[in-house]
Design an enzyme around this catalytic site. Sequence first.
Site, PDB file in Angstrom:
ATOM      1  N   ASP A 116      56.755   7.387 -31.699  1.00  0.00           N
ATOM      2  CA  ASP A 116      58.143   6.628 -30.351  1.00  0.00           C
ATOM      3  C   ASP A 116      58.953   6.108 -31.037  1.00  0.00           C
ATOM      4  O   ASP A 116      59.694   5.745 -32.160  1.00  0.00           O
ATOM      5  CB  ASP A 116      57.034   4.931 -29.887  1.00  0.00           C
ATOM      6  N   PRO A 122      61.983   3.779 -41.424  1.00  0.00           N
ATOM      7  CA  PRO A 122      61.426   4.527 -42.754  1.00  0.00           C
ATOM      8  C   PRO A 122      60.342   4.064 -42.841  1.00  0.00           C
ATOM      9  O   PRO A 122      59.458   3.030 -42.487  1.00  0.00           O
ATOM     10  CB  PRO A 122      62.855   4.185 -43.585  1.00  0.00           C
ATOM     11  N   ASP A 306      56.312  -5.430 -29.480  1.00  0.00           N
ATOM     12  CA  ASP A 306      55.909  -4.256 -28.651  1.00  0.00           C
ATOM     13  C   ASP A 306      55.062  -4.788 -27.124  1.00  0.00           C
ATOM     14  O   ASP A 306      54.947  -4.482 -26.020  1.00  0.00           O
ATOM     15  CB  ASP A 306      53.955  -4.221 -28.783  1.00  0.00           C
TER      16      ASP A 306
HETATM   17  C1  LIG Z   1      50.083   1.798 -35.159  1.00  0.00           C
HETATM   18  C2  LIG Z   1      50.910   0.717 -35.336  1.00  0.00           C
HETATM   19  O1  LIG Z   1      50.682  -0.510 -36.031  1.00  0.00           O
HETATM   20  N1  LIG Z   1      51.507   0.205 -34.759  1.00  0.00           N
HETATM   21  C3  LIG Z   1      52.665  -1.128 -35.032  1.00  0.00           C
HETATM   22  C4  LIG Z   1      53.582  -0.896 -36.149  1.00  0.00           C
HETATM   23  O2  LIG Z   1      54.509  -0.143 -36.302  1.00  0.00           O
HETATM   24  P1  LIG Z   1      54.775   0.169 -37.672  1.00  0.00           P
HETATM   25  O3  LIG Z   1      53.773   0.191 -38.954  1.00  0.00           O
HETATM   26  O4  LIG Z   1      55.466   1.432 -37.861  1.00  0.00           O
HETATM   27  O5  LIG Z   1      56.155  -0.905 -38.237  1.00  0.00           O
HETATM   28  P2  LIG Z   1      56.854  -1.879 -39.339  1.00  0.00           P
HETATM   29  O6  LIG Z   1      55.880  -3.554 -39.142  1.00  0.00           O
HETATM   30  O7  LIG Z   1      56.168  -1.165 -40.940  1.00  0.00           O
HETATM   31  O8  LIG Z   1      58.045  -2.285 -39.010  1.00  0.00           O
HETATM   32  C5  LIG Z   1      58.552  -3.474 -38.988  1.00  0.00           C
HETATM   33  C6  LIG Z   1      59.755  -3.318 -39.949  1.00  0.00           C
HETATM   34  O9  LIG Z   1      59.983  -2.733 -41.131  1.00  0.00           O
HETATM   35  C7  LIG Z   1      61.252  -1.709 -41.198  1.00  0.00           C
HETATM   36  N2  LIG Z   1      60.503  -1.038 -42.174  1.00  0.00           N
HETATM   37  C8  LIG Z   1      59.008  -0.831 -42.006  1.00  0.00           C
HETATM   38  C9  LIG Z   1      57.894   0.147 -43.254  1.00  0.00           C
HETATM   39  C10 LIG Z   1      59.110   0.632 -44.488  1.00  0.00           C
HETATM   40  O10 LIG Z   1      58.745   1.501 -45.313  1.00  0.00           O
HETATM   41  N3  LIG Z   1      60.966   0.432 -43.919  1.00  0.00           N
HETATM   42  C11 LIG Z   1      61.348   0.070 -43.306  1.00  0.00           C
HETATM   43  O11 LIG Z   1      62.445  -0.679 -42.900  1.00  0.00           O
HETATM   44  C12 LIG Z   1      61.202  -1.008 -39.650  1.00  0.00           C
HETATM   45  O12 LIG Z   1      61.393   0.092 -39.311  1.00  0.00           O
HETATM   46  C13 LIG Z   1      61.240  -2.296 -38.796  1.00  0.00           C
HETATM   47  O13 LIG Z   1      61.912  -2.841 -38.550  1.00  0.00           O
HETATM   48  O14 LIG Z   1      54.338  -2.213 -36.520  1.00  0.00           O
HETATM   49  C14 LIG Z   1      55.121  -2.252 -35.148  1.00  0.00           C
HETATM   50  C15 LIG Z   1      56.133  -3.335 -35.613  1.00  0.00           C
HETATM   51  O15 LIG Z   1      54.875  -4.725 -35.477  1.00  0.00           O
HETATM   52  C16 LIG Z   1      54.959  -2.094 -33.793  1.00  0.00           C
HETATM   53  O16 LIG Z   1      56.020  -2.314 -32.988  1.00  0.00           O
HETATM   54  C17 LIG Z   1      53.948  -0.809 -33.956  1.00  0.00           C
HETATM   55  O17 LIG Z   1      52.997  -0.845 -32.916  1.00  0.00           O
HETATM   56  C1  LIG Z   2      54.879   1.666 -31.266  1.00  0.00           C
HETATM   57  C2  LIG Z   2      54.291   1.252 -31.153  1.00  0.00           C
HETATM   58  O1  LIG Z   2      53.161   2.549 -31.457  1.00  0.00           O
HETATM   59  P1  LIG Z   2      53.198   3.667 -32.771  1.00  0.00           P
HETATM   60  O2  LIG Z   2      53.965   2.300 -33.900  1.00  0.00           O
HETATM   61  O3  LIG Z   2      51.985   3.998 -32.829  1.00  0.00           O
HETATM   62  O4  LIG Z   2      54.275   3.887 -32.217  1.00  0.00           O
HETATM   63  C3  LIG Z   2      53.533   0.217 -29.784  1.00  0.00           C
HETATM   64  O5  LIG Z   2      52.326   0.249 -30.379  1.00  0.00           O
HETATM   65  O6  LIG Z   2      54.245  -0.233 -29.001  1.00  0.00           O
END
Ligand SMILES: CC(=O)N[C@H]1[C@@H](OP(=O)(O)OP(=O)(O)OC[C@H]2O[C@@H](n3ccc(=O)[nH]c3=O)[C@H](O)[C@@H]2O)O[C@H](CO)[C@@H](O)[C@@H]1O
Ligand SMILES: C=C(OP(=O)(O)O)C(=O)O
Length: 420
Positions: A116, A122, A306
């Site tokens: 999304d 990152p 979300d």
């Molecule tokens: C498939 C899945 O489970 N998706 C969920 C997961 O996404 P996702 O796992 O991608 O999100 P993260 O928990 O990693 O992200 C949280 C925050 O950390 C930052 N970040 C993350 C990793 C990294 O290496 N560096 C960094 O800076 C991201 O930009 C964001 O601001 O958790 C998000 C936060 O609850 C949700 O919106 C998504 O629905």
């Molecule tokens: C951001 C979402 O999903 P994903 O991390 O799969 O893009 C979401 O489920 O709201």
Amino acid sequence: MKKLVIHGGRRLSGEVTIGGAKNSTVALIPAAILAETPVKFDSVPDILDVYNLQVILESMNVTSTFKGGELMIDPTEIIEAELPSTAIKSLRASYYFMGSLLGRFGRATVTFPGGDNIGPRPIDQHIKGFEALGAKVREENDTVYITADDGLKGARIFLDMVSVGATMNIILAAVHAEGTTILENAAREPEIIDLATFLNNMGAQIRGAGTDVVRITGVPKLESKNTHTIIPDRIEAGTYLALAAAQGDGVLVKNVIPEHLESFTAKMIEMGVQLDVREDSIYVPKSENLTPIHIKTAPFPGFATDLQQPITPLLTLADGESVITETIYPERTRHIPELQKLGVAIENPEYGQITVTKSNNFHGASVAAAEIRAGASLVTAGLMADGITEVTNAEHVLRGYDHIIHKLTMLNADIQIAED
Ligand SMILES: CC(=O)N[C@H]1[C@@H](OP(=O)(O)OP(=O)(O)OC[C@H]2O[C@@H](n3ccc(=O)[nH]c3=O)[C@H](O)[C@@H]2O)O[C@H](CO)[C@@H](O)[C@@H]1O
Ligand SMILES: C=C(OP(=O)(O)O)C(=O)O
């Protein structure tokens, strides 16, 4: 492309049953390739993400069948292969193949994931975790090359920020690593517990999932002995709870784990919604006299990012201004111009802040779903609006909402899906 066509204004009532969690499912499927045996999941949501993950599995000669909520995956003949970039780009969670392939083969080549458009996403913490386990990581031409020629070794890893994806990915990579990995400042989302439960039932040794310190002691082999039932989707549940409060005359939301939704239901109750929280269901009566609230998104157990968009249409019924502070994805605002087209009084006065004020007389319009939860807020607002609302780019919604047309129709909504 597909669009959702909604004849809005109908009051909703009845029951809706929540499906398995998308964010568990999309980690469990890549996790399945760590097993030496076929694995079986049930309560699998019927969402596009699952079909795209099946395409990725197929490219590795991993067969899978998905029918009636049951997904069988046979990784016993798995081969290393180039993964199809269109499928990889179709969802965020394809990055879990980095961890699971690294765990299985000691190397992984994966195109940068899609997913999304909710602002920068990152993956530096995932990479930091793989490197701490002894892998070498190279990024070139939109592809991540990860190799651990001398095998992976347990390490102490402190995440710089709480990341669901990095927590899951490091668990996946570490299950076969030599020794113990201690992951600190880990994310605590229920879907992480679900992943650990699945792996532990196959012989993994993961302790502390659901807390901010997860300890993973590597084991040589994982074997599945029983079917894993996926936990209910708390985000889908929250979406229906908010919709029911906004447009319902009494809706029972079934198959929920209320403890997973406490930060969300607390806010609904604060608004004046008289929720009846039961053991595994929540009843939402017709709601009146709502008061505005302040929401700040945060990692679990805080208010989920979300769910900030799905609750937004409900905020328009409150007498005054509600304020959302989006701390996880401050640029998760692409629903705003679309909701404005439907007559919603919503603004983005400063970075990461969204205000919503009482808005009467929503009217149907043609709007585009930029991402999954933006789409959910448009569907909710369209169901509240008078006239016809068309939500284009419906694939974003279908990516994560199980049987949405059927579920809404059973609640008395008038919603169809059509080619755009
Ligand atoms: C498939 C899945 O489970 N998706 C969920 C997961 O996404 P996702 O796992 O991608 O999100 P993260 O928990 O990693 O992200 C949280 C925050 O950390 C930052 N970040 C993350 C990793 C990294 O290496 N560096 C960094 O800076 C991201 O930009 C964001 O601001 O958790 C998000 C936060 O609850 C949700 O919106 C998504 O629905
Ligand atoms: C951001 C979402 O999903 P994903 O991390 O799969 O893009 C979401 O489920 O709201």
